[in-house]
Write an enzyme that holds these catalytic residues in place. Structure first.
Site, PDB file in Angstrom:
ATOM      1  N   GLU A  49      40.523  28.174  63.416  1.00  0.00           N
ATOM      2  CA  GLU A  49      40.786  28.952  62.195  1.00  0.00           C
ATOM      3  C   GLU A  49      42.226  29.457  62.149  1.00  0.00           C
ATOM      4  OE1 GLU A  49      37.960  32.094  61.351  1.00  0.00           O
ATOM      5  OE2 GLU A  49      39.206  32.877  59.708  1.00  0.00           O
TER       6      GLU A  49
ATOM      7  N   GLU B 254      32.582  32.981  68.941  1.00  0.00           N
ATOM      8  CA  GLU B 254      34.043  33.056  68.950  1.00  0.00           C
ATOM      9  C   GLU B 254      34.591  33.239  70.364  1.00  0.00           C
ATOM     10  OE1 GLU B 254      35.423  36.068  66.233  1.00  0.00           O
ATOM     11  OE2 GLU B 254      34.324  35.201  64.552  1.00  0.00           O
TER      12      GLU B 254
ATOM     13  N   LYS C  28      27.115  29.152  66.841  1.00  0.00           N
ATOM     14  CA  LYS C  28      28.582  29.216  66.962  1.00  0.00           C
ATOM     15  C   LYS C  28      28.932  30.585  67.531  1.00  0.00           C
ATOM     16  CE  LYS C  28      31.479  29.834  63.250  1.00  0.00           C
ATOM     17  NZ  LYS C  28      32.229  31.028  63.648  1.00  0.00           N
TER      18      LYS C  28
ATOM     19  N   ASP D 258      25.432  31.834  63.413  1.00  0.00           N
ATOM     20  CA  ASP D 258      26.705  32.399  63.861  1.00  0.00           C
ATOM     21  C   ASP D 258      26.444  33.705  64.608  1.00  0.00           C
ATOM     22  OD1 ASP D 258      29.443  32.438  64.098  1.00  0.00           O
ATOM     23  OD2 ASP D 258      29.804  33.279  62.107  1.00  0.00           O
TER      24      ASP D 258
ATOM     25  N   ASP E  69      29.014  34.969  60.040  1.00  0.00           N
ATOM     26  CA  ASP E  69      28.995  36.438  60.040  1.00  0.00           C
ATOM     27  C   ASP E  69      29.932  36.967  58.961  1.00  0.00           C
ATOM     28  OD1 ASP E  69      31.386  35.828  61.245  1.00  0.00           O
ATOM     29  OD2 ASP E  69      31.129  37.136  62.965  1.00  0.00           O
TER      30      ASP E  69
END
Ligand code: KIV
Length: 291
Positions: free
Chosen positions: A185, A118, A116, A86, A47
């Site tokens: 990250e 978050e 994926k 994503d 993204d």
């Protein structure tokens, strides 16, 4: 020779053998084609396209339609590479049923190899539901750019003992919920090392040090195209932004001075046809038909 596409089991084996998986983001067909030719293990249609392609200040405005559109193009360019869709902000934040339905869209429309999303503990229920429906989920902990409002900006995480513990607990929750791999990250290497060593699944990093099971970078960062800012963890392998500027300036100059197009850039008429055309145009009463 056609490249064999990686599966989750290949990625798991790579971790077990201590081999690093290399991946980067891609948002378009041509980049995906080149990445596959180069031998990239995975491609993420991140993204981050919100910033890299659309010029938004962050990733939050990216819609699922935009993400699917680019993911489809990448899949076409790299049919034999492990492609990660994503999920953007808002596509898994309502109900668990909506999250599963949206994950399904990546598989159906783009033939992705995994999605994926978050979040650590707070995303565990969603990870569990998507995994239980036969899809592969990669988690993403540490700095999670979709929640920069809550984090107070693009800030490294895990720099204090308390924050490090929170990242470690998030990583554990993602793993326990059934994620097959995860991305960490912007976290100090000492913390990522603990996560990568303690968890059985592949743990990849961006800005998380060398002791992960592989690395991902954003394509416009490694090419030196992205102009707005350069995160500390980026290694630029080229300055293509500066090169592109030179190309655009040279093209402008060539057109304005008449240096382009030259003879070699034009089509010639078939021999003898120019004379025939002149004769046709001289005939009285004969109008040239416009098509
Ligand atoms: O969207 C993205 O590009 C990411 C990066 C942090 C790899 O998730």
């Amino acid at each position: 020779m056609i490249k064999k596409k990686m599966t989750r089991f290949d990625l798991q084996q790579m971790k077990e053998k201590g081999e690093k998986a290399v991946w980067m983001t891609a948002y378009d067909f041509v980049t995906a084609q080149l990445a596959e030719r180069a031998g990239m293990d995975m491609l993420l249609v991140g993204d981050s396209l919100g910033m890299a392609v659309y010029g938004y200040p962050g990733t939050v405005p990216v819609t699922i339609e935009q993400s699917l559109y680019h993911t489809e193009a990448v899949r076409r360019g790299a049919p034999n590479t492990f492609v990660i869709g994503d999920m953007p902000f808002g596509s898994y934040h309502g109900s668990v049923a909506d999250a599963v339905r949206n994950a399904v869209r990546y598989y159906k429309t783009c033939n992705v190899d995994c999605i994926k999303l978050e979040g650590g503990k707070r995303a565990a229920g969603i990870i569990r539901a998507i995994s239980d429906n036969g899809m592969l989920v990669m988690g993403h902990v540490g700095l999670t750019p979709q929640s920069t409002a809550a984090l107070g900006g693009f800030k490294a995480q895990g720099r204090t003992a308390e924050s490090a513990l929170a990242v470690i607990e998030d990583a554990q929750a993602v793993c326990d919920a059934g994620a097959f791999a995860m991305l960490v990250e912007a976290v100090p290497p000492e913390v990522t090392r603990m996560i990568a060593r303690e968890l059985p699944i592949p743990v990849y990093g961006i800005g998380a040090g060398v002791d992960c099971d592989g690395q991902v970078m954003i394509v416009s960062d490694i090419l030196g195209i992205f102009q707005a800012f350069t995160p500390k963890f980026v290694k630029k392998y080229a300055e293509l932004g500066a090169e592109m500027l030179k190309v655009f300036e040279a093209y402008i100059t060539d057109v304005r001075t008449g240096a382009f197009p030259a003879a070699e850039h034009t089509y010639s008429m078939v021999e003898g046809e120019l004379q025939k055309l002149a004769a046709l145009r001289k005939k009285p009463g004969k109008k040239v038909k416009r098509s």
